[in-house]
Design a protein around this motif. Sequence first.
Motif, PDB file in Angstrom:
ATOM      1  N   VAL A 177       4.094   2.158   2.316  1.00  0.00           N
ATOM      2  CA  VAL A 177       4.894   3.359   2.167  1.00  0.00           C
ATOM      3  C   VAL A 177       3.964   4.540   2.429  1.00  0.00           C
ATOM      4  CG1 VAL A 177       6.238   4.820   0.619  1.00  0.00           C
ATOM      5  CG2 VAL A 177       6.460   2.326   0.474  1.00  0.00           C
ATOM      6  N   LEU A 178       4.300   5.346   3.435  1.00  0.00           N
ATOM      7  CA  LEU A 178       3.508   6.514   3.797  1.00  0.00           C
ATOM      8  C   LEU A 178       4.241   7.782   3.402  1.00  0.00           C
ATOM      9  CD1 LEU A 178       2.213   5.843   7.440  1.00  0.00           C
ATOM     10  CD2 LEU A 178       0.991   5.526   5.285  1.00  0.00           C
ATOM     11  N   ASP A 179       3.547   8.670   2.711  1.00  0.00           N
ATOM     12  CA  ASP A 179       4.116   9.976   2.433  1.00  0.00           C
ATOM     13  C   ASP A 179       4.251  10.751   3.742  1.00  0.00           C
ATOM     14  OD1 ASP A 179       3.893  13.009   1.577  1.00  0.00           O
ATOM     15  OD2 ASP A 179       4.385  11.883  -0.243  1.00  0.00           O
ATOM     16  N   GLU A 180       5.252  11.599   3.813  1.00  0.00           N
ATOM     17  CA  GLU A 180       5.455  12.406   5.026  1.00  0.00           C
ATOM     18  C   GLU A 180       4.220  13.228   5.368  1.00  0.00           C
ATOM     19  OE1 GLU A 180       8.370  16.009   6.673  1.00  0.00           O
ATOM     20  OE2 GLU A 180       8.975  14.847   4.897  1.00  0.00           O
ATOM     21  N   ALA A 181       3.408  13.563   4.354  1.00  0.00           N
ATOM     22  CA  ALA A 181       2.195  14.355   4.592  1.00  0.00           C
ATOM     23  C   ALA A 181       1.254  13.662   5.570  1.00  0.00           C
ATOM     24  CB  ALA A 181       1.476  14.605   3.263  1.00  0.00           C
ATOM     25  N   SER A 224       0.820  -1.212   0.000  1.00  0.00           N
ATOM     26  CA  SER A 224       0.000   0.000   0.000  1.00  0.00           C
ATOM     27  C   SER A 224       0.853   1.261   0.000  1.00  0.00           C
ATOM     28  CB  SER A 224      -0.907  -0.006   1.247  1.00  0.00           C
ATOM     29  OG  SER A 224      -1.636   1.193   1.363  1.00  0.00           O
ATOM     30  N   TYR A 225       0.472   2.228  -0.846  1.00  0.00           N
ATOM     31  CA  TYR A 225       1.083   3.553  -0.806  1.00  0.00           C
ATOM     32  C   TYR A 225      -0.009   4.554  -0.486  1.00  0.00           C
ATOM     33  CZ  TYR A 225       2.669   8.121  -2.268  1.00  0.00           C
ATOM     34  OH  TYR A 225       2.955   9.462  -2.289  1.00  0.00           O
ATOM     35  N   GLU A 226       0.228   5.395   0.521  1.00  0.00           N
ATOM     36  CA  GLU A 226      -0.761   6.402   0.931  1.00  0.00           C
ATOM     37  C   GLU A 226      -0.137   7.788   0.979  1.00  0.00           C
ATOM     38  OE1 GLU A 226      -3.864   6.545   1.315  1.00  0.00           O
ATOM     39  OE2 GLU A 226      -4.527   4.455   1.431  1.00  0.00           O
ATOM     40  N   GLN A 227      -0.860   8.761   0.449  1.00  0.00           N
ATOM     41  CA  GLN A 227      -0.383  10.149   0.413  1.00  0.00           C
ATOM     42  C   GLN A 227      -0.966  11.019   1.515  1.00  0.00           C
ATOM     43  OE1 GLN A 227      -1.532  11.306  -3.593  1.00  0.00           O
ATOM     44  NE2 GLN A 227       0.593  11.233  -4.271  1.00  0.00           N
ATOM     45  N   GLN A 228      -2.203  10.723   1.958  1.00  0.00           N
ATOM     46  CA  GLN A 228      -2.911  11.651   2.835  1.00  0.00           C
ATOM     47  C   GLN A 228      -3.320  11.070   4.185  1.00  0.00           C
ATOM     48  OE1 GLN A 228      -3.365  14.842   2.303  1.00  0.00           O
ATOM     49  NE2 GLN A 228      -2.534  14.866   0.230  1.00  0.00           N
ATOM     50  N   LEU A 229      -3.440   9.760   4.281  1.00  0.00           N
ATOM     51  CA  LEU A 229      -3.968   9.186   5.522  1.00  0.00           C
ATOM     52  C   LEU A 229      -3.334   7.840   5.834  1.00  0.00           C
ATOM     53  CD1 LEU A 229      -6.143   6.836   4.434  1.00  0.00           C
ATOM     54  CD2 LEU A 229      -7.435   8.881   3.874  1.00  0.00           C
ATOM     55  N   VAL A 230      -3.466   7.443   7.078  1.00  0.00           N
ATOM     56  CA  VAL A 230      -2.978   6.141   7.518  1.00  0.00           C
ATOM     57  C   VAL A 230      -3.913   5.070   6.956  1.00  0.00           C
ATOM     58  CG1 VAL A 230      -2.619   4.651   9.527  1.00  0.00           C
ATOM     59  CG2 VAL A 230      -1.995   7.080   9.627  1.00  0.00           C
ATOM     60  N   PRO A 231      -3.391   3.989   6.367  1.00  0.00           N
ATOM     61  CA  PRO A 231      -4.256   2.922   5.842  1.00  0.00           C
ATOM     62  C   PRO A 231      -5.136   2.326   6.936  1.00  0.00           C
ATOM     63  CG  PRO A 231      -1.980   2.628   5.116  1.00  0.00           C
ATOM     64  CD  PRO A 231      -1.963   3.699   6.156  1.00  0.00           C
ATOM     65  N   GLY A 232      -6.309   1.857   6.549  1.00  0.00           N
ATOM     66  CA  GLY A 232      -7.263   1.326   7.511  1.00  0.00           C
ATOM     67  C   GLY A 232      -6.712   0.236   8.405  1.00  0.00           C
ATOM     68  N   LEU A 233      -5.838  -0.610   7.883  1.00  0.00           N
ATOM     69  CA  LEU A 233      -5.280  -1.707   8.672  1.00  0.00           C
ATOM     70  C   LEU A 233      -4.376  -1.223   9.799  1.00  0.00           C
ATOM     71  CD1 LEU A 233      -4.415  -4.367   5.926  1.00  0.00           C
ATOM     72  CD2 LEU A 233      -6.282  -4.446   7.593  1.00  0.00           C
ATOM     73  N   LEU A 234      -3.963   0.050   9.739  1.00  0.00           N
ATOM     74  CA  LEU A 234      -3.043   0.581  10.741  1.00  0.00           C
ATOM     75  C   LEU A 234      -3.650   1.726  11.559  1.00  0.00           C
ATOM     76  CD1 LEU A 234       0.263   0.693   8.640  1.00  0.00           C
ATOM     77  CD2 LEU A 234      -0.542  -1.123  10.162  1.00  0.00           C
ATOM     78  N   GLN A 267       7.488   2.106   5.745  1.00  0.00           N
ATOM     79  CA  GLN A 267       8.511   3.051   5.319  1.00  0.00           C
ATOM     80  C   GLN A 267       7.887   4.424   5.073  1.00  0.00           C
ATOM     81  OE1 GLN A 267      10.091  -0.077   2.238  1.00  0.00           O
ATOM     82  NE2 GLN A 267      11.664   1.522   2.427  1.00  0.00           N
ATOM     83  N   ILE A 268       8.659   5.457   5.378  1.00  0.00           N
ATOM     84  CA  ILE A 268       8.209   6.834   5.181  1.00  0.00           C
ATOM     85  C   ILE A 268       8.899   7.429   3.963  1.00  0.00           C
ATOM     86  CG2 ILE A 268       7.958   9.108   6.226  1.00  0.00           C
ATOM     87  CD1 ILE A 268       6.434   6.811   7.631  1.00  0.00           C
ATOM     88  N   LEU A 269       8.121   8.076   3.118  1.00  0.00           N
ATOM     89  CA  LEU A 269       8.661   8.770   1.945  1.00  0.00           C
ATOM     90  C   LEU A 269       8.750  10.263   2.274  1.00  0.00           C
ATOM     91  CD1 LEU A 269       9.441   8.236  -1.079  1.00  0.00           C
ATOM     92  CD2 LEU A 269       7.138   9.026  -1.648  1.00  0.00           C
ATOM     93  N   PRO A 270       9.946  10.785   2.518  1.00  0.00           N
ATOM     94  CA  PRO A 270      10.089  12.183   2.953  1.00  0.00           C
ATOM     95  C   PRO A 270       9.780  13.185   1.839  1.00  0.00           C
ATOM     96  CG  PRO A 270      12.079  10.876   3.411  1.00  0.00           C
ATOM     97  CD  PRO A 270      11.244  10.092   2.470  1.00  0.00           C
ATOM     98  N   PHE A 271       9.389  14.390   2.242  1.00  0.00           N
ATOM     99  CA  PHE A 271       9.175  15.470   1.279  1.00  0.00           C
ATOM    100  C   PHE A 271      10.435  15.727   0.461  1.00  0.00           C
ATOM    101  CE2 PHE A 271       5.864  17.379   4.348  1.00  0.00           C
ATOM    102  CZ  PHE A 271       4.826  16.748   3.682  1.00  0.00           C
TER     103      PHE A 271
END
Length: 299
Positions: A176-180, A119-129, A211-215
Amino acid sequence: MIDRETEAVNLHRSPTIRRRRLGVELRRHREEAGVTIDVVADRLGCSTSKVSRIETGHTSASPSDVQNILDIYGVGPAITAELVQIAREARQKGWWHPYSTVLTGAYVGLETAARSIWSYEQQLVPGLLQSEEYAIALIRGARRDFTDQEIEQRVRVRMERQALLIQDDPIDLRVVLDEAVLSRPVGGDAVMRGQLQKLIEAARLPNVTLQILPFAVGAHAAMDGTFVILEFEEEGDADVVFIDNATGGLFLEKTEELRKYTSIFDTLRAAALTAGESLEWIEMLVEEPLWKSKRRVSG
């Protein structure tokens, strides 16, 4: 409450995935027999759209319909018996059925049967987490038209789904979570700090990679939006990409689409912080959150 031992045993027999498998097999046998959908519909006394929806897994087929369809194709008794059994399983109710009034699409059923989820998310934490408080704040903020009961039901489904991470045979989750996502204090300071703690707990599970994807990475391969890749255990169950939206989401199943999104995810993981670095950063953010340290922008 769901019997989790029973649920674990039935994990890979999700009615959604069984219906999808059945459709694939029925279509394959029809094409091998050289029979058109029109002929099947005429023999069954139904519409061509019903036959098409059975083959795409959007509609359940009764065991008797499957028997009649396979008789048309001249399929032998052993294969027929197997597919008729799958038809029975596909008509059973999944654990999420009581919440069907607040769910759209087939995602939860597919997720339940998945071997691994990327899963890749730009705006929110995925439901499973998500923490329960975060989920409440998120849904309440995004869907102002929902009643308190609808919000409660959606949150309950979300919390039940998280059993996939801690059952005896847990799914492999890579996120992978965007820093946002870490910068937006959904629900306020206390709720978001609690959510960060939830991420820390999840990241320490052996079957979860976060993993975090930094700005600082700048433009990247997934600038077009978020997505989820679901992989399945059995060879007959094709993997699928899910792209969420306000009306229920879009499923992509073509080989080239799966290849493209898998490549994008691999690129994101290579650009993101390592799992260890990401965990350290989230632990630091609990004490020094991004929304506290950055200057607010007013209108």
